[in-house]
Design a protein around this motif. Structure first.
Motif, PDB file in Angstrom:
ATOM      1  N   PHE A  27      21.429   6.847   7.194  1.00 52.98           N
ATOM      2  CA  PHE A  27      20.180   6.287   6.936  1.00 52.98           C
ATOM      3  C   PHE A  27      19.183   7.115   7.534  1.00 52.98           C
ATOM      4  CE2 PHE A  27      22.839   2.430   8.134  1.00 52.98           C
ATOM      5  CZ  PHE A  27      22.741   1.764   6.909  1.00 52.98           C
ATOM      6  N   THR A  32      12.493  12.329  12.653  1.00 53.34           N
ATOM      7  CA  THR A  32      11.916  13.358  13.460  1.00 53.34           C
ATOM      8  C   THR A  32      13.220  13.963  14.226  1.00 53.34           C
ATOM      9  OG1 THR A  32      11.597  11.532  15.391  1.00 53.34           O
ATOM     10  CG2 THR A  32       9.647  12.330  13.807  1.00 53.34           C
ATOM     11  N   THR A 108      10.581   5.869  15.121  1.00 54.78           N
ATOM     12  CA  THR A 108      10.702   4.311  14.766  1.00 54.78           C
ATOM     13  C   THR A 108      11.490   3.741  15.844  1.00 54.78           C
ATOM     14  OG1 THR A 108      12.885   4.543  13.636  1.00 54.78           O
ATOM     15  CG2 THR A 108      10.633   4.565  12.455  1.00 54.78           C
TER      16      THR A 108
END
Ligand SMILES: Cc1cc2nc3c(=O)[nH]c(=O)nc-3n(C[C@H](O)[C@H](O)[C@H](O)COP(=O)(O)OP(=O)(O)OC[C@H]3O[C@@H](n4cnc5c(N)ncnc54)[C@H](O)[C@@H]3O)c2cc1C
Ligand code: SF4
Length: 316
Positions: A27, A32, A108
């Motif tokens: 995924f 980053t 995230t």
């Protein structure tokens, strides 16, 4: 960087199925950490499943008064959210202590929990590393180990988990919600989510093939004073040497998690019980069974002093 194929997942179920059907798939959220690792060929997925368009970027109140944080909520948005700042200040403070503004705008919630270690040998593909290449050996044991773990280590790996956010989530008793490829869902207490290295340091969480994080849920607010203290080599843009995430109540009771000392956020139960007595928190109680190296023995004193400073700040 090796060639890879790319798809945008159309639903949570489709994403989990696509990942379960291809062991070489990964995924991608903010990218980053993953993209850096791909450029160095430490991670070599042949297929990327982009989960950014699945609507998992909401922060919602739960029926019992807690907070559900979507897996794709950006670190900046989470840190700035009004409820988080008011009721879960520890989380907000830990987030802004991490990385840089630019990175936090992309990073995230799920990607932060799943970021990989910053052990320098893990990044140096010329050196043996059991986490990068199982069975090759651990260069940090007997090597440069100042940054490494002092508790929960094994003869295979002494790496630390680098996330600031995860330390706050641990002290706040967060629960990680996931979706599996068979359509089932599960809720995993954060204490059980990351694994210790044991003989398999390349397996870092209890996630199964294809299973992915949909949200992180916080229980109703505990109140108390929320403090995050990060000790690092420079004032910004550096990972923790040691960090303390604490929620301390007026009666002196508290909950504490420590970063920079283990392969996962280290919840210190001894400290949780000793705080109310106001007892001096000793290094031996804090990090029972610690196995430091000569180079990182200082972390035990550092944890004791950092926690002492946190308790003093709370009493002020
Ligand atoms: C220079 C620099 C300095 C940094 N400093 C700090 C710091 O001080 N403190 C700190 O805590 N962090 C720091 N970071 C790390 C940064 O916080 C992470 O890179 C970021 O949080 C990862 O989030 P992401 O969404 O970009 O993850 P990605 O790179 O997209 O993904 C990371 C991993 O998570 C997996 N993944 C992503 N989402 C899901 C999901 N929903 N379900 C299952 N798997 C998923 C991906 O497959 C990948 O394996 C730094 C990073 C850099 C580059
Ligand atoms: S400590 Fe872990 S990540 Fe670092 S070299 Fe050893 S096995 Fe690799």
């Amino acid at each position: 960087m090796r060639a890879f194929t790319y798809e945008r997942a159309s639903s949570v179920e489709a994403a989990a199925k696509a990942a379960a059907s291809n062991p070489e798939a990964k995924f991608i959220a903010g990218g980053t950490n993953l993209l850096d690792l791909m450029k160095l060929e430490i991670e070599t997925p042949t297929h990327l499943i982009d989960i950014n368009g699945l609507g998992l970027d909401k922060i919602e109140t739960t029926a019992d008064g807690g907070l559900r944080i979507g897996a794709l909520v950006r670190n900046t948005d989470l840190a700035a959210h009004e409820t988080v700042r008011r009721d879960y200040g520890l989380l907000s403070r830990a987030l802004v202590a991490g990385a840089s503004g630019q990175l936090r705008n992309r990073a995230t919630t799920a990607g932060n929990l799943l970021q990989r270690t910053r052990c320098p040998y893990f990044y140096d593909t010329n050196q043996p590393c059991n986490k990068r290449q199982p069975g090759s050996g651990c260069s940090a044991i007997g090597g440069f180990s100042r940054q490494h773990a002092v508790v929960g280590t094994s003869d295979a790996c002494i790496a630390t988990h680098p996330s600031d956010m995860a330390i706050a989530m641990s002290a706040l008793d967060a629960v990680v919600e996931t979706a599996k490829s068979d359509g089932s869902r599960r809720s995993i207490p954060i204490a059980d989510f990351h694994r210790l290295p044991g003989d398999t340091p390349h397996i870092e969480t209890i996630l199964e093939s294809g299973e992915f994080i949909t949200a992180v849920v916080l229980p109703p607010p505990f109140g108390g004073k929320h403090i995050y203290r990060k000790v690092r080599d420079r004032a910004s843009y550096a990972f923790a040497i040691v960090s303390i995430g604490a929620v301390i109540q007026q009666d002196g009771t508290g909950r504490v998690a420590v970063g920079g000392v283990a392969h996962k956020p280290w919840r210190i139960e001894a400290a949780d019980t000793e705080l109310p007595k106001g007892a001096r928190v000793t290094a031996s109680a804090l990090l029972a069974d610690a196995r430091p190296t000569e180079q990182n023995r200082f972390k035990i004193d550092l944890v004791e002093r950092a926690l002492g400073a946190v308790i003093a700040e709370a009493r002020d």
